[in-house]
Write an enzyme that holds these catalytic residues in place. Structure first.
Site, short mmCIF file in Angstrom:
data_model
loop_
_atom_site.label_atom_id
_atom_site.label_comp_id
_atom_site.label_asym_id
_atom_site.label_seq_id
_atom_site.Cartn_x
_atom_site.Cartn_y
_atom_site.Cartn_z
CG ASP A 32 68.35 18.05 61.15
OD1 ASP A 32 67.44 18.81 61.51
OD2 ASP A 32 68.74 17.08 61.83
CG HIS A 179 64.44 12.14 65.96
ND1 HIS A 179 63.79 13.29 65.57
CD2 HIS A 179 63.48 11.32 66.46
CE1 HIS A 179 62.48 13.18 65.84
NE2 HIS A 179 62.28 12.00 66.37
#
Length: 494
Positions: A32, A179
């Site tokens: 990610d 996040h």
């Protein structure tokens, strides 16, 4: 488990050291990225963090991890919107390594492995390629890709609402999404495990654990669950149904997503179910029957439009445990068509992406009336079949019309495959010489510029192609995949 020696508290400050991975293995690389949020059109993204875990595909356990903050060339790109998005401040990356410093480690983790992540085809893959291009290096290439956004949307359905990672995590009670790269990829793996478990249970007890019942109970629970706030519902209502990452942009810039008329439908090899294998076996049988001599462009197994009876065309649906595959057949065999003398309307396009994030090549050709009638029949039949199956996807018409004569055209896709460290064409490309001989063209790599002179507007070609039905990310239609193209020399253009 081999890991970079950092604690959970230190992961935000980790430097770009090489992870403890001795050699390339079969592990799946879940990764990610965190980036800046563009504030104006054309600004682009700046990479701020990279995080990855290597997962054993047999046991689904993490065997290694790596994470690093990345200092952008201009700290000014980190705006207040960026900080709100992922919490990464200018001070946090001021002393972090540049991407040039960590490029070796990132390449070492990704290259030659299966890549996995949520919405990586639309977002993360293009950003990785941009980062390597900016430092003048060739980007890593995947052995295959698993984008869990379209995969879970198709297989698991929209039980978790918009299918964002935060929504999936809330659905399964996994906590709040942070996040941050390493936290998000670990959450991604857990979500995949939970979805797979639910699908396994449903397949084991189909009469008891139906998807409809689960969706109904999930809706009831969400109405009474205190964790589901009005803000969350509002966010879900305003979010795009096919986006998994949080809103990263104020305006859409640097869009490198698949085109709406031609979304990617190829699923990674690591996720093939039995019906997909049946489809591939049929394709292999077809390839084995292809016979082409030096003086002819005829291939057995492909029908000319005049040989097709629309009364014999039917849609064949092959069910599996939790999905189904749809085929177009003619007299119980997959329908594959050929047509000679098609004129190129638009040359090689690279604006679409394949499942590994590479440009997927295609050309647009004019088609004659008899082929138009066959394709229009298939298009209408397939559309009705999907609607009757309950699909809510928007149907993308196969044919488009251009010019004042309103002539029908179709897009022929030229797929590519990875061979070693390079990509090669899956389509066999031939050239018809002035004396009528047909010579196969050899290409050592995929290069759109090398194909441009062959597929110039107005050039004629003979096309042999298959019809593939897709239903992907709320778009559905028929894709024409070129198996063989025979380009006419200038003397044969008339």
């Amino acid at each position: 488990m081999a890991t970079v020696p950092v604690t959970a508290a230190q992961e935000e400050e980790v430097e770009g050291s090489r992870p403890a991975i001795a050699a390339r293995g079969p592990e799946i690389a879940f990764f990610d990225l965190e980036t800046s949020v563009p504030q104006r059109a054309g600004q682009g993204y700046a990479l701020l963090e990279f995080g990855a875990i290597l997962v054993c595909p047999r046991r689904l356990v993490e065997v290694a991890c790596y994470a690093t903050l990345v200092r952008p060339a201009d700290l000014g790109v980190i705006s207040a919107a960026t900080v709100r998005c992922n919490g990464i401040t200018r001070d946090a990356v001021a002393t972090a390594p540049s991407f040039l410093d960590v490029a070796d480690a990132v390449y070492h983790i990704l290259h030659g492995r299966v890549w996995a992540g949520h919405n990586i085809l639309r977002f993360d893959l293009p950003r990785i390629r941009e980062a390597f291009n900016e430092i003048g290096r060739s980007p890593p290439e995947p052995k295959g890709t698993i984008d869990t956004l379209p995969l879970l949307t198709q297989r698991f359905g929209r039980r978790a609402g918009d299918m964002k990672m935060a929504s999936l995590a809330n659905y399964f009670g996994l906590g709040k999404q942070k996040h941050r790269s390493l936290d998000d990829v670990r959450m991604n793996l857990e979500v995949v495990k939970y979805c797979a478990t639910v699908l396994f249970l449903e397949a084991s007890l189909p009469e008891v654990l139906t998807a409809e019942n689960l969706v109904e109970h999930a809706i009831t629970r969400s109405k009474t669950n205190g964790a589901s706030s009005p803000e969350a519902k509002k966010s879900e209502a305003n979010s795009s149904p096919d986006s998994s990452k949080r809103q990263r942009t104020i305006s859409q810039v640097n869009n490198s997503t698949p085109d709406g008329d031609n979304p990617e439908t190829v699923e990674p090899a690591t996720n093939r179910d039995p019906t997909e294998l049946i489809s591939h076996i049929e394709e292999m049988k077809l390839d084995a029957t292809m016979q082409m001599d030096a003086s002819s462009s005829v291939i057995s197994g492909f029908l000319e439009p005049a040989d097709v009876s629309t009364d014999c065309i039917k849609i064949s649906v092959t069910p599996s445990y939790h999905t189904q595959r749809t085929f177009i057949k003619h007299k119980d065999s997959p329908l594959h068509l050929c047509c000679a003398g098609l004129k190129v309307q638009f040359g090689v396009s690279t604006k679409f992406l394949d499942n590994a994030g590479r440009p997927r090549l295609s050309i647009v050709v004019d088609i004659p009336e008899d082929l138009s009638e066959v394709l229009e029949f298939c298009d209408n039949l397939a559309q009705r079949s999907l609607q009757e199956s309950g699909s809510a996807s928007e149907w993308r018409p196969l044919m488009k019309k251009y010019g004042y004569v309103n002539r029908p055209t179709v897009r022929l896709n030229i797929p590519t495959t990875v061979s070693g460290d390079a990509s090669i064409y899956s389509t066999d490309i031939y050239k018809r010489e002035p004396n009528g001989d047909i010579q196969k063209l050899a290409f050592s790599k995929v290069d759109a510029a090398e194909l441009d002179p062959l597929f110039v507007r107005g050039n004629k070609l003979d096309a042999f192609f298959s019809l593939e039905i897709y239903d992907y990310q709320q778009n559905a239609g028929i894709r024409l995949v070129a198996k063989r193209l025979v380009v006419h020399s200038k003397q044969h253009q008339s």
